[in-house]
Structure formats: structure tokens, C-alpha cells
Scaffold this motif. Sequence first.
Motif, PDB file in Angstrom:
ATOM      1  N   ASN A   1       0.825  -1.207   0.000  1.00 55.27           N
ATOM      2  CA  ASN A   1       0.000   0.000   0.000  1.00 55.27           C
ATOM      3  C   ASN A   1       0.862   1.262   0.000  1.00 55.27           C
ATOM      4  O   ASN A   1       0.466   2.287  -0.572  1.00 55.27           O
TER       5      ASN A   1
ATOM      6  N   GLN B   1      -6.439  -4.594  -0.289  1.00 54.71           N
ATOM      7  CA  GLN B   1      -7.281  -4.972   0.837  1.00 54.71           C
ATOM      8  C   GLN B   1      -7.136  -6.472   1.077  1.00 54.71           C
ATOM      9  O   GLN B   1      -7.098  -7.248   0.112  1.00 54.71           O
TER      10      GLN B   1
ATOM     11  N   SER C   1      -8.765  -9.785   3.301  1.00 54.86           N
ATOM     12  CA  SER C   1      -9.837 -10.310   4.140  1.00 54.86           C
ATOM     13  C   SER C   1      -9.680 -11.819   4.203  1.00 54.86           C
ATOM     14  O   SER C   1      -9.900 -12.517   3.209  1.00 54.86           O
TER      15      SER C   1
END
Length: 245
Positions: A138, A173, A175
Motif C-alpha cells: 500500500n 485490501q 480479508s
Amino acid sequence: MRYFIELAYKGTNYHGWQIQPDAKSVQETLNKALSILLKSEIDILGAGRTDAGVHAKQMFAHFDFDSDFDKEKLVHKLNSFLPKDIAVFKIHAVHPEAHARFDATKRTYEYQIHTKKNAFEADDSWQYGLPLRTDLMNDACKILFEYTDFECFSKTNSDVNTFNCSIQEAFWQQSEDKLLFTISADRFLRNMVRAIVGTMINIGLEKVSLDDFRKIIESKDRSQAGFSVPAHGLYLTKIEYPYIK
């Protein structure tokens, strides 16, 4: 009269969007379906090209037809006629100069990775099991905003006038066992997203530093960037136009 067709497709069984000699493409499949149903030779022009195996959750293309027609009825007929891996959402009547490729103001891609073996996602997401520093990945995304020339991520010998792209968003992201990269820009170069992801994988492995990432971009040399990740994890997810809501 000019029309935009809004659709989605799973790219597994196609040699990309663009018509290819002796290979099945999404564009050719749509051309044939529209030509048969409208009883006229139709040649659609897409918002861009996706490579072999790449998917699209939203794609636009335009075509011309001399008279008006029932757009909802044609959508229904197309979805009955087309193979199950191409779905048409809507047909939009647009002004005569509207252009699916040149009028797009923003395009968004996603790259999907699953970190554990998954029998149901093998064809639609890339399996990669090594641990990655997503915080560093990121941080690399933020560096992309400092530049506009991305020749280092472009397929070599690309026939383009400029390698400049305005990246508007980029982030990772995670998860559970899924990792998702999202990137938006006004335009993309051939193989650009897959090369960015491959380079950022090396950053996540701590094989490439953030300073190295800057040097790679500034080199404008594809051989300096990372590997190109497999096509089946890449999705074109959204295209935006000023006159389509």
C-alpha cells in the motif's frame, strides 16, 4: 443512430476482447449476435482491450444502427442468444459523436488473489500462498500517484502515442484468505495492471524496496519491473462516462 451496449463477460474461453484471426473473441461473438438479431452488419467498438483470459464485470462498446428499436427487447434476445459467459445489462441511446473508447473518463480494474487452495476460485482468482507485507504494497500504491509515465509497466513494442496515465486510486485490501488490488485511472497501457501487481508482489516479499520501486518507474524499462501475474485474476470492473449514469 449510435448506441452503447453495457455488458459483462468471463474471459476464460476467449482470446481477449479484440477480434483475432483464428481465435475466439468477445467482440466477434457480440458482432455476430447483433448482426443476426438486427438483420444488419454490425461492428462494435469497445472501450478498450482486455487480454486473453481477463474478465470484465462492466464493459461498454458502441455501434451504429440506422433506426430505433426496442432496447429492452433486444437485451432480452441477446441474453438468450449469447453464450452463458457473456451477459448484456443495458443498451443506451447516445449522441452521434459518443465514443466508447475516447469518452471514458475513468476505468477501474481489480486483481484477485486467494492465499489458500480453493477449488471454486481456481479459474477466477490467482492462488499465491507466500506471506506478503501488504503495508509495504500500500505504501507502493501511494508512490504511483507521484508519476504519470508508466512505460516500465507497459507491454514492450506497444503501439501507443504516450505512456502517460493519470492514476486516481490504488490500494490493497486483505480479508481472511483473499487479497484484492484495486486501481483506477483515465487510461491503462497493455499489461499495465498485471505488471504493477507482479512488481508489488516483490515489494510484499521484501525483495524490492520502495526506493527501488521509484527507480523502476523512472527507468521506463519493462525489464526492470516485476513479472506479469496471470490473466485469470484480473477484472475490468467499472468504466465511467460523463453522459451515462
